[in-house]
Scaffold this motif. Structure first.
Motif, PDB file in Angstrom:
ATOM      1  N   SER A  44       9.541  88.685   2.473  1.00 41.27           N
ATOM      2  CA  SER A  44      10.210  88.692   1.164  1.00 41.27           C
ATOM      3  C   SER A  44      10.644  90.095   0.787  1.00 41.27           C
ATOM      4  O   SER A  44      11.763  90.315   0.316  1.00 41.27           O
ATOM      5  CB  SER A  44       9.271  88.143   0.092  1.00 41.27           C
ATOM      6  OG  SER A  44       8.931  86.821   0.379  1.00 41.27           O
ATOM      7  N   ASP A 164      14.825  82.754  -0.056  1.00 44.13           N
ATOM      8  CA  ASP A 164      13.416  83.065   0.210  1.00 44.13           C
ATOM      9  C   ASP A 164      12.596  81.790   0.120  1.00 44.13           C
ATOM     10  O   ASP A 164      12.277  81.329  -0.969  1.00 44.13           O
ATOM     11  CB  ASP A 164      12.912  84.102  -0.802  1.00 44.13           C
ATOM     12  CG  ASP A 164      11.538  84.650  -0.424  1.00 44.13           C
ATOM     13  OD1 ASP A 164      10.988  84.210   0.607  1.00 44.13           O
ATOM     14  OD2 ASP A 164      11.024  85.504  -1.167  1.00 44.13           O
ATOM     15  N   GLU A 165      12.310  81.242   1.273  1.00 42.69           N
ATOM     16  CA  GLU A 165      11.565  79.978   1.338  1.00 42.69           C
ATOM     17  C   GLU A 165      12.069  78.941   0.351  1.00 42.69           C
ATOM     18  O   GLU A 165      11.330  78.459  -0.496  1.00 42.69           O
ATOM     19  CB  GLU A 165      10.069  80.240   1.099  1.00 42.69           C
ATOM     20  CG  GLU A 165       9.563  81.277   2.096  1.00 42.69           C
ATOM     21  CD  GLU A 165       8.060  81.275   2.217  1.00 42.69           C
ATOM     22  OE1 GLU A 165       7.488  80.162   2.180  1.00 42.69           O
ATOM     23  OE2 GLU A 165       7.475  82.358   2.355  1.00 42.69           O
TER      24      GLU A 165
HETATM   25 MG   LIG Z   1       7.312  85.837   0.646  1.00 40.25          MG
END
Ligand SMILES: [Mg+2]
Ligand SMILES: Nc1ncnc2c1ncn2[C@@H]1O[C@H](COP(=O)(O)OP(=O)(O)OP(=O)(O)O)[C@@H](O)[C@H]1O
Lengths: 218, 416
Positions: A44, A164-165
């Motif tokens: 991240s 991000d995910e």
């Molecule tokens: Mg992360």
């Protein structure tokens, strides 16, 4: 080469803890890049640095030959607004706005209200939310909310999409739907996608894979 | 951003109404309280200014002290003059010196609306076995009624009935009662040790002020004769076109004449200081109210900023800059302030209109039927608006600045 990272390092806290070390990478226009690694490996952090939300402790990031972290704030915000889209694990929809209004939020920075309506509605329709456009986030399921968030990230037709995910809080079916959407966007609009995920299956959608181990590229 | 600010406000009704209420009540209170006090004060001032002359030119009499007379005895600069028995008494004149030149000056002055030469003297008024001391004022009724509102207070007879002399007298209601006189009766009026002169009561007035209602009026020449001072006056009452000029003009005239010249506000320092105190009180109260209203906005906005951290983060990532974020929160406070102020002004105005219909004088007074005097002065409304907007902007800017300082990365990294 549209995004270029040169020897990025990141330390946080006092005493300083190093979370990224000596990261250099190149991402071309139209790439679909997956960033993988164990939890805490710095995925991240790297994504946020590449996308201007965070700044590196050392090194530089160039986007379209511009030093991203030295850009004039006015230009940077304009760049973000017009060329970058973001999708996070949580959808961050604004509770007071309907699905359509949420999608339109980025456009209000330069367009008048309603000017982009048809495109925003077509996006929602494409994501299977035709009869949900006027619902508020609380009236949508988690998967639907995330699709609205993706529509919002795409409504400005950005060149770069940072995710991000995005499937992190979804079940595998909804996760699959989201991944299909991303793949189509990458194929049809040639949007450059940088996707953080720890799901190996989803990583395989990408044409380039970057794997982080303890803040370094493996 | 204004669009989103509006949505925040509309979707979070309870908080919005709560803050709105603060500004609303503050504005209503400001308009109501200011209207009430200012109305009362304006009324008081109006009464003062209307009922009495605005400038009094009076014969000057100074109290003697040890050194007043020094110059009369010693021409050199004497350091000390000692008296075995110090002088006492009044030094000066009983009458206005050279009133004729005053008349000319006053007639020529465009700021003067009217003036009235007067002679006042303490008298003893006797009817049968009742004797009451009173002040008898001699005046030309036509001139006098242009200077004061005495003519309006007549409840029996006309003030002009004393014109032309003929020993006719008009008395205040209170005085009439003390003597037990009625209209058309003859009373005996005497000055000092002189013989009493019979005068016919031709009218009665009630001003509502007990002191004033113990006075009597007669024609100027009648009183001059009674007093043994023909052609003399001891006061000239002056009415101005603009009463606010009074103190400056009085001061100016004082410089060039031997008379004692006082303006209405100098003669009524007591009342004026009460008014000043009320104004201070009013402002203190208003500031307190505004603090409360401002604090309401501040609190709710601060809460909103905390609750909306995620929105701030996502807006930042969409390319909204710090100015947009400040606008988002500042405008919420300002919208609340503006809407609250507008409703407050309307309701405050209605409240004032309602208060105006309330009667507060007892039914038997000369003001019976008169209602509360409420000021609807534009400046009150302007002040209320400005204060409401000032309070809301001060209250909004701090949370807005706090929102501006939030970095999206912190929020997004931790997911909250
Ligand atoms: Mg992360
Ligand atoms: N501001 C910060 N202060 C302290 N530690 C931080 C900060 N930012 C990141 N870290 C630490 O740096 C490491 C990398 O964080 P990062 O969020 O990039 O990991 P990640 O690979 O995305 O993990 P996950 O898969 O769990 O999301 C973590 O150990 C995290 O605790």
């Amino acid at each position: 080469m549209s995004i270029e990272a040169k020897k990025i390092g990141k330390t946080v806290g006092d005493p300083a803890v190093r979370i990224l070390t000596d990261i250099s990478l190149n991402i071309d226009d139209g790439d679909f890049v997956s960033l993988t690694g164990k939890s805490g490996s710095g995925k991240s952090t790297l994504l946020y640095i590449l996308s201007s939300l965070d700044s590196p402790s050392d090194g530089q990031v160039f986007i379209e030959q511009l030093d991203l972290h030295k850009m004039d704030p006015v230009d940077l915000y304009k760049f973000r607004n017009q060329k970058m889209g973001f999708v996070f694990q949580f959808n961050y929809l604004i509770a007071e706005l309907t699905a359509l209004e949420n999608v339109l939020m980025p456009t209000l920075k330069i367009y008048k209200k309603n000017e982009i309506n048809p495109y925003a509605e077509s996006l929602l329709e494409k994501f299977g939310l035709k009869d949900r456009v006027h619902r508020f986030p609380r009236q949508l399921s988690g998967g639907e909310q995330q699709r609205v968030a993706i529509a919002r990230a795409l409504v400005m037709q950005p060149k770069y999409l940072f995710a991000d995910e995005p499937t992190g809080s979804l079940d595998s079916v909804n996760g699959g739907v989201v991944m299909e959407i991303l793949r189509n966007v990458n194929r049809e609009q040639r949007t450059t996608i940088i996707l953080v995920t720890h799901d190996q299956d989803f990583a395989s959608y990408a044409n380039k894979n970057i794997r982080l181990v303890d803040g370094k590229i493996e | 951003m204004i669009f989103l600010a509006m949505r925040y406000l509309l979707e979070r009704r309870k908080q919005t109404i709560f803050t709105l209420l603060g500004v609303f009540l503050g504005t209503v209170a400001y308009v109501g309280v200011s209207g009430f006090f200012k109305g009362f004060q304006d009324y008081m001032v109006q009464q003062l200014v209307d009922n009495t002359a605005q400038i009094h030119i009076q014969a000057r009499q100074d109290i003697l002290n040890d050194h007043k007379l020094d110059g009369a005895f010693f021409t050199q600069n004497t350091a000390h003059v000692f008296w075995i028995s110090p002088p006492s008494g009044l030094l000066g004149f009983h009458e206005v010196q050279n009133p004729q030149s005053w008349y000319e000056r006053l007639s020529a002055d465009k700021r003067v609306e009217a003036f009235s030469p007067l002679i006042s003297t303490p008298v003893l008024i006797t009817l049968a076995k009742n004797s009451v001391s009173a002040t008898l004022t001699g005046c030309n009724p036509l001139q006098q009624s242009k200077v004061t509102s005495i003519a309006k207070y007549m409840i029996e007879g006309q003030f002009s009935d004393i014109a032309g002399g003929g020993n006719r007298i008009i008395m205040g209601d209170e005085l009439m009662k003390r003597i037990g006189a009625a209209k058309d009766q003859i009373v005996f009026v005497s000055v000092g040790t002189r013989n009493a002169i019979p005068m016919k009561v031709v009218g009665r007035f009630i001003s509502g002020n007990r002191g004033a209602d113990l006075q009597a009026y007669a024609a100027l020449n009648d009183v001059q004769r009674l007093n043994g001072t023909p052609n003399r006056v001891n006061e000239i009452a002056v009415r101005l076109k603009d009463y606010t000029l009074a103190s400056a003009m009085a001061e100016n005239w004082s410089l060039v004449s031997p008379e004692k010249i006082e303006s209405w506000d100098q003669q009524n320092v007591n009342i004026l200081s009460v008014i000043k105190m009320q104004t201070t009180l009013r402002f203190t109260m208003i500031i307190a109210i505004l603090l409360v209203a401002g604090f309401g906005i501040y609190n709710v906005l601060n809460m909103t900023v905390t609750q909306k951290r995620q929105d701030i983060a996502i807006l930042r990532s969409m390319g909204y800059d710090s100015f947009d974020i400040v606008t988002l929160f500042f405008s919420q406070g300002m919208i609340v302030g503006l809407v609250g102020a507008i409703f407050g002004l309307i309701c405050g105005y209605l409240l004032c209109l309602y208060l105006q219909t309330i009667s507060f004088f007892p039914a038997n007074s000369s003001h019976a039927g008169e209602t509360l005097h409420i000021s609807l002065d534009m400046t009150i409304y302007l002040q209320a608006t400005l204060l409401a907007l000032l309070a809301s902007s001060v209250a909004s800017i701090l949370p807005a600045r706090a929102a501006e300082k939030l970095t999206p990365i912190e929020i997004i990294r931790t997911g909250a």
